[in-house]
Write a protein that holds these residues in place. Structure first.
Motif, PDB file in Angstrom:
ATOM      1  N   CYS A  51      39.413  36.125  35.196  1.00  0.00           N
ATOM      2  CA  CYS A  51      39.954  37.412  34.776  1.00  0.00           C
ATOM      3  C   CYS A  51      41.347  37.239  34.191  1.00  0.00           C
ATOM      4  O   CYS A  51      41.877  36.118  34.098  1.00  0.00           O
ATOM      5  N   VAL A  52      41.932  38.358  33.774  1.00  0.00           N
ATOM      6  CA  VAL A  52      43.266  38.356  33.183  1.00  0.00           C
ATOM      7  C   VAL A  52      44.250  37.655  34.129  1.00  0.00           C
ATOM      8  O   VAL A  52      44.192  37.826  35.348  1.00  0.00           O
ATOM      9  N   GLY A  53      45.129  36.868  33.553  1.00  0.00           N
ATOM     10  CA  GLY A  53      46.044  36.031  34.328  1.00  0.00           C
ATOM     11  C   GLY A  53      45.690  34.563  34.215  1.00  0.00           C
ATOM     12  O   GLY A  53      46.501  33.693  34.522  1.00  0.00           O
TER      13      GLY A  53
ATOM     14  N   LEU B 138      28.773  42.864  48.420  1.00  0.00           N
ATOM     15  CA  LEU B 138      29.047  42.229  49.708  1.00  0.00           C
ATOM     16  C   LEU B 138      30.413  41.570  49.713  1.00  0.00           C
ATOM     17  O   LEU B 138      31.092  41.524  50.737  1.00  0.00           O
ATOM     18  N   ASN B 139      30.821  41.043  48.567  1.00  0.00           N
ATOM     19  CA  ASN B 139      32.102  40.350  48.462  1.00  0.00           C
ATOM     20  C   ASN B 139      32.545  40.403  47.005  1.00  0.00           C
ATOM     21  O   ASN B 139      31.752  40.134  46.102  1.00  0.00           O
ATOM     22  N   LEU B 140      33.802  40.759  46.766  1.00  0.00           N
ATOM     23  CA  LEU B 140      34.369  40.747  45.411  1.00  0.00           C
ATOM     24  C   LEU B 140      35.871  40.567  45.549  1.00  0.00           C
ATOM     25  O   LEU B 140      36.553  41.436  46.090  1.00  0.00           O
ATOM     26  N   GLU B 141      36.368  39.434  45.098  1.00  0.00           N
ATOM     27  CA  GLU B 141      37.794  39.138  45.236  1.00  0.00           C
ATOM     28  C   GLU B 141      38.222  38.200  44.119  1.00  0.00           C
ATOM     29  O   GLU B 141      37.395  37.588  43.453  1.00  0.00           O
ATOM     30  N   THR B 142      39.529  38.120  43.939  1.00  0.00           N
ATOM     31  CA  THR B 142      40.069  37.164  42.978  1.00  0.00           C
ATOM     32  C   THR B 142      41.085  36.281  43.684  1.00  0.00           C
ATOM     33  O   THR B 142      41.882  36.758  44.493  1.00  0.00           O
ATOM     34  N   LEU B 143      41.009  34.986  43.389  1.00  0.00           N
ATOM     35  CA  LEU B 143      41.903  34.003  43.999  1.00  0.00           C
ATOM     36  C   LEU B 143      42.436  33.084  42.904  1.00  0.00           C
ATOM     37  O   LEU B 143      41.684  32.647  42.036  1.00  0.00           O
TER      38      LEU B 143
END
Length: 270
Positions: free
Chosen positions: A155-157, A196-201
């Motif tokens: 994603c952006v970044g 169930l799971n959605l994150e950015t690392l």
């Protein structure tokens, strides 16, 4: 293997044929420089529920087939298929095995029957898809009730240091555009699949110099594919200015390249 949502901040996205051709050319060099891809895919595999029954899986955007082989090991009695838009990747992957089928196809229009899979696994592929809502709709169609769509994306970044350094030089589009994380949240929530799971690392890689980074991006087939990118060779003066700007980010480990990685596990309701 395609991606980037209909968001006005993104501008035009790479043409699918260019994406396919770029990754086909990179097939032979890809695995030698795919440190991030291996790490991210391994993290995505680890996010799968341990007791999830899998009888038929699809590796969506399989690339060189590294994770097709990993899925075959994890689910030894399941039927597996590997799909990619880049024919060159499929030619590389096919002799190495892992899947029973190797399919040339597009994530936005899967050549699979409805309710024919109970796992769709896609690591660092859907960032090339211009219509991510269509990818989610196809996942919902192809999955059996209770099945999972596990994906990682960018994603952006992502590559912000490189983007900022080029901005300081000429303000042109030199770095691939990526969807906002908020777009992933919105589209997944509207997909009909349960999140169930959605994150950015963030994942940060370090390089001794700018050339090492740009060489790796080219070897991966992930160099600049955007419409509006500068044509022709980049002049020596601009390269020197880029190097000078990027040096401002240097850390003791080297020059950082940050990837903002999206991880998601979605489930089709019963």
């Amino acid at each position: 293997m395609t991606d980037l949502a209909h968001s006005p901040v993104l501008g035009a996205l790479p043409d699918k044929r260019q994406v396919a051709a770029s990754f086909s050319r990179a097939a032979e060099s890809y695995d030698s420089v795919a440190e991030l891809q291996r790490a991210v895919g391994a993290q995505l595999l680890a996010r799968l529920p341990p007791a999830q029954p899998v009888q038929a899986w699809l590796d969506l955007g399989c690339g060189t087939g590294h994770f097709s082989r990993a899925l075959a090991q994890r689910f030894p009695s399941a039927q597996g298929a590997a799909l990619d838009i880049a024919e060159g990747m499929l030619r590389h992957a096919r002799p190495l095995g892992g899947a029973q089928q190797f399919i040339a196809g597009d994530a936005e229009r899967l050549p699979l029957r409805a309710q024919s899979r109970d796992l769709l696994f896609s690591s660092l592929a859907v960032q090339w898809c211009a219509d991510f809502a269509a990818v989610l709709a196809e996942a919902e169609r192809v999955l059996q009730p209770g099945g999972l769509f596990a994906f990682s994306s960018l994603c952006v970044g992502t590559l912000q240091e490189l983007r900022d350094s080029w901005q300081a030089v000429d303000g042109l589009v030199h770095v691939n555009r990526f969807r906002q994380f908020a777009d992933y949240q919105r589209l997944c929530a509207a997909s009909g699949l349960r999140v169930l799971n959605l994150e950015t690392l963030p994942e940060v890689l370090y390089y001794p110099d700018v050339r090492s980074l740009t060489h790796e991006l080219k070897a991966l087939g992930a160099h600049n594919l955007n419409p509006g990118r500068p044509g022709g060779l980049t002049g020596r003066a601009r390269i020197l200015a880029l190097i000078d700007a990027y040096e401002g980010f240097r850390q003791p480990q080297g020059l950082p390249a940050t990837y903002q990685v999206v991880y998601a596990v979605l489930q089709k309701e019963h």
